[in-house]
Design a protein around this motif. Structure first.
Motif, PDB file in Angstrom:
ATOM      1  N   GLU A 137      15.202  44.329  16.342  1.00  0.00           N
ATOM      2  CA  GLU A 137      16.447  44.117  15.592  1.00  0.00           C
ATOM      3  C   GLU A 137      17.609  44.197  16.576  1.00  0.00           C
ATOM      4  O   GLU A 137      17.797  45.214  17.247  1.00  0.00           O
ATOM      5  N   LEU A 138      18.368  43.098  16.667  1.00  0.00           N
ATOM      6  CA  LEU A 138      19.504  43.050  17.576  1.00  0.00           C
ATOM      7  C   LEU A 138      20.802  43.293  16.813  1.00  0.00           C
ATOM      8  O   LEU A 138      20.980  42.796  15.693  1.00  0.00           O
ATOM      9  N   ARG A 139      21.662  44.017  17.438  1.00  0.00           N
ATOM     10  CA  ARG A 139      22.981  44.292  16.851  1.00  0.00           C
ATOM     11  C   ARG A 139      24.029  43.486  17.616  1.00  0.00           C
ATOM     12  O   ARG A 139      24.118  43.579  18.840  1.00  0.00           O
ATOM     13  N   VAL A 140      24.779  42.680  16.895  1.00  0.00           N
ATOM     14  CA  VAL A 140      25.819  41.846  17.493  1.00  0.00           C
ATOM     15  C   VAL A 140      27.167  42.372  17.036  1.00  0.00           C
ATOM     16  O   VAL A 140      27.448  42.442  15.838  1.00  0.00           O
ATOM     17  N   GLU A 141      27.986  42.728  17.992  1.00  0.00           N
ATOM     18  CA  GLU A 141      29.319  43.237  17.660  1.00  0.00           C
ATOM     19  C   GLU A 141      30.295  42.772  18.723  1.00  0.00           C
ATOM     20  O   GLU A 141      30.178  43.138  19.894  1.00  0.00           O
ATOM     21  N   LYS A 142      31.229  41.908  18.310  1.00  0.00           N
ATOM     22  CA  LYS A 142      32.190  41.307  19.226  1.00  0.00           C
ATOM     23  C   LYS A 142      31.429  40.607  20.344  1.00  0.00           C
ATOM     24  O   LYS A 142      30.632  39.726  20.098  1.00  0.00           O
ATOM     25  N   ASP A 143      31.629  40.998  21.587  1.00  0.00           N
ATOM     26  CA  ASP A 143      30.961  40.336  22.710  1.00  0.00           C
ATOM     27  C   ASP A 143      29.741  41.101  23.180  1.00  0.00           C
ATOM     28  O   ASP A 143      29.184  40.792  24.237  1.00  0.00           O
ATOM     29  N   ASN A 144      29.290  42.066  22.406  1.00  0.00           N
ATOM     30  CA  ASN A 144      28.180  42.909  22.833  1.00  0.00           C
ATOM     31  C   ASN A 144      26.933  42.646  21.984  1.00  0.00           C
ATOM     32  O   ASN A 144      26.991  42.613  20.765  1.00  0.00           O
ATOM     33  N   LEU A 145      25.802  42.442  22.667  1.00  0.00           N
ATOM     34  CA  LEU A 145      24.524  42.240  21.989  1.00  0.00           C
ATOM     35  C   LEU A 145      23.561  43.299  22.498  1.00  0.00           C
ATOM     36  O   LEU A 145      23.318  43.411  23.703  1.00  0.00           O
ATOM     37  N   SER A 146      23.020  44.113  21.584  1.00  0.00           N
ATOM     38  CA  SER A 146      22.159  45.216  21.998  1.00  0.00           C
ATOM     39  C   SER A 146      21.010  45.385  21.009  1.00  0.00           C
ATOM     40  O   SER A 146      21.037  44.853  19.890  1.00  0.00           O
ATOM     41  N   ILE A 147      20.000  46.133  21.434  1.00  0.00           N
ATOM     42  CA  ILE A 147      18.854  46.410  20.560  1.00  0.00           C
ATOM     43  C   ILE A 147      19.217  47.550  19.619  1.00  0.00           C
ATOM     44  O   ILE A 147      19.515  48.664  20.057  1.00  0.00           O
ATOM     45  N   ASN A 148      19.206  47.248  18.337  1.00  0.00           N
ATOM     46  CA  ASN A 148      19.513  48.254  17.332  1.00  0.00           C
ATOM     47  C   ASN A 148      18.268  49.070  16.975  1.00  0.00           C
ATOM     48  O   ASN A 148      18.343  50.257  16.698  1.00  0.00           O
ATOM     49  N   HIS A 149      17.104  48.388  16.990  1.00  0.00           N
ATOM     50  CA  HIS A 149      15.845  49.055  16.649  1.00  0.00           C
ATOM     51  C   HIS A 149      14.701  48.191  17.157  1.00  0.00           C
ATOM     52  O   HIS A 149      14.805  46.971  17.186  1.00  0.00           O
ATOM     53  N   TYR A 150      13.619  48.833  17.589  1.00  0.00           N
ATOM     54  CA  TYR A 150      12.432  48.074  17.980  1.00  0.00           C
ATOM     55  C   TYR A 150      11.196  48.786  17.461  1.00  0.00           C
ATOM     56  O   TYR A 150      11.153  50.007  17.362  1.00  0.00           O
ATOM     57  N   ASP A 151      10.181  47.987  17.106  1.00  0.00           N
ATOM     58  CA  ASP A 151       8.996  48.534  16.459  1.00  0.00           C
ATOM     59  C   ASP A 151       7.837  47.572  16.697  1.00  0.00           C
ATOM     60  O   ASP A 151       7.982  46.554  17.384  1.00  0.00           O
ATOM     61  N   VAL A 152       6.693  47.866  16.111  1.00  0.00           N
ATOM     62  CA  VAL A 152       5.549  46.974  16.186  1.00  0.00           C
ATOM     63  C   VAL A 152       4.766  47.064  14.879  1.00  0.00           C
ATOM     64  O   VAL A 152       4.658  48.134  14.281  1.00  0.00           O
ATOM     65  N   ILE A 153       4.281  45.923  14.402  1.00  0.00           N
ATOM     66  CA  ILE A 153       3.436  45.877  13.209  1.00  0.00           C
ATOM     67  C   ILE A 153       2.003  45.643  13.670  1.00  0.00           C
ATOM     68  O   ILE A 153       1.686  44.560  14.186  1.00  0.00           O
ATOM     69  N   PRO A 154       1.104  46.607  13.517  1.00  0.00           N
ATOM     70  CA  PRO A 154      -0.298  46.386  13.884  1.00  0.00           C
ATOM     71  C   PRO A 154      -0.949  45.372  12.952  1.00  0.00           C
ATOM     72  O   PRO A 154      -0.695  45.357  11.746  1.00  0.00           O
ATOM     73  N   ILE A 155      -1.788  44.520  13.529  1.00  0.00           N
ATOM     74  CA  ILE A 155      -2.496  43.506  12.750  1.00  0.00           C
ATOM     75  C   ILE A 155      -3.977  43.527  13.129  1.00  0.00           C
ATOM     76  O   ILE A 155      -4.364  44.090  14.149  1.00  0.00           O
ATOM     77  N   VAL A 156      -4.796  42.894  12.293  1.00  0.00           N
ATOM     78  CA  VAL A 156      -6.226  42.809  12.563  1.00  0.00           C
ATOM     79  C   VAL A 156      -6.702  41.400  12.214  1.00  0.00           C
ATOM     80  O   VAL A 156      -6.260  40.811  11.223  1.00  0.00           O
ATOM     81  N   SER A 157      -7.566  40.853  13.059  1.00  0.00           N
ATOM     82  CA  SER A 157      -8.177  39.552  12.783  1.00  0.00           C
ATOM     83  C   SER A 157      -9.408  39.747  11.905  1.00  0.00           C
ATOM     84  O   SER A 157     -10.291  40.537  12.242  1.00  0.00           O
ATOM     85  N   HIS A 158      -9.440  39.025  10.802  1.00  0.00           N
ATOM     86  CA  HIS A 158     -10.586  39.082   9.888  1.00  0.00           C
ATOM     87  C   HIS A 158     -11.315  37.756   9.987  1.00  0.00           C
ATOM     88  O   HIS A 158     -10.714  36.688   9.790  1.00  0.00           O
ATOM     89  N   VAL A 159     -12.609  37.792  10.300  1.00  0.00           N
ATOM     90  CA  VAL A 159     -13.336  36.551  10.551  1.00  0.00           C
ATOM     91  C   VAL A 159     -14.537  36.406   9.622  1.00  0.00           C
ATOM     92  O   VAL A 159     -15.249  37.372   9.326  1.00  0.00           O
ATOM     93  N   THR A 160     -14.724  35.177   9.136  1.00  0.00           N
ATOM     94  CA  THR A 160     -15.896  34.819   8.342  1.00  0.00           C
ATOM     95  C   THR A 160     -16.341  33.432   8.788  1.00  0.00           C
ATOM     96  O   THR A 160     -15.606  32.713   9.463  1.00  0.00           O
ATOM     97  N   SER A 161     -17.548  33.038   8.382  1.00  0.00           N
ATOM     98  CA  SER A 161     -18.098  31.751   8.789  1.00  0.00           C
ATOM     99  C   SER A 161     -17.614  30.590   7.932  1.00  0.00           C
ATOM    100  O   SER A 161     -17.980  29.443   8.183  1.00  0.00           O
TER     101      SER A 161
END
Length: 209
Positions: A137-161
């Protein structure tokens, strides 16, 4: 992007690789792939600093199937950060690796596989079924761009034939029933929902808490 006054912002995305797995580039296409060259990386980052408000670097690096970042990844991450990278998202190991902050730059050493049905068998194959989506999540304020928050969503691959039988689930929406039907079990008998959750906790637990 989270914006207070919605100014226009420019984001640079740079990609590099340690190699091409033995595939030779056409001699008339030297521009097709950018290799990890210190001179090239520094020059590109300096140019991005002049042209963009935020710079993302996506390196193809690291050791396949290793759950830890190696010394080379750490060296490159430091060099990239020192020369202006605002965010680093790595790939290639095919498994997840730690996330760390270098000064003000988040480094995702490896977000693993997204869509995957590996041909491997035995120990470590289950690790390849778990990946992640980097959330910034980037925060934009006037001429400044910074990271407001960072995270990760874990995922899993599900496989079938079945036709179109590879599906990606958020790990927090995956179930024991689905895990029991994941055909990767034929290649990796240790695969389970518990295995996936324990892997994410081991590698990303402290980061996600």
């Amino acid at each position: 992007i989270y914006s207070l006054d919605d100014p226009q912002v420019n984001i640079a995305i740079l990609n590099y690789t340690y190699g091409t797995n033995g595939i030779f580039l056409p001699e008339n296409m030297p521009y097709a792939v950018d290799y990890l060259s210190e001179e090239r990386v520094i020059a590109d980052l300096q140019k991005a600093e002049e042209m963009a408000d935020f710079t993302i670097v996506c390196p193809h690096w690291g050791t396949e199937y290793s759950l830890e970042a190696n010394a080379s990844q750490q060296k490159w991450a430091r060099l990239m950060e020192e020369n202006g990278a605002d965010l680093i998202i790595g790939t290639h190991p095919h498994v997840i690796e730690p996330v760390e902050m270098i000064d003000n730059t988040p480094v995702y050493y490896s977000i693993g596989n997204f869509v995957n049905w590996t041909s491997g068998e035995g120990a470590g194959v289950s690790n390849r079924m778990v990946g992640g989506i980097a959330c910034i999540e980037l925060r934009v304020e006037k001429d400044n761009l910074s990271i407001n928050h960072y995270d990760v969503i874990p995922i899993v691959s599900h496989v079938t034939s079945m036709q179109n039988g590879v599906t990606v689930y958020r790990l927090d929406e995956y179930t024991d029933e689905l895990a029991g039907k994941n055909e990767i079990i034929k290649q990796a008998p240790d695969f389970s929902l518990l295995y996936c959750n324990e892997l994410v906790e081991k590698i990303w637990g402290e980061f996600m808490d």
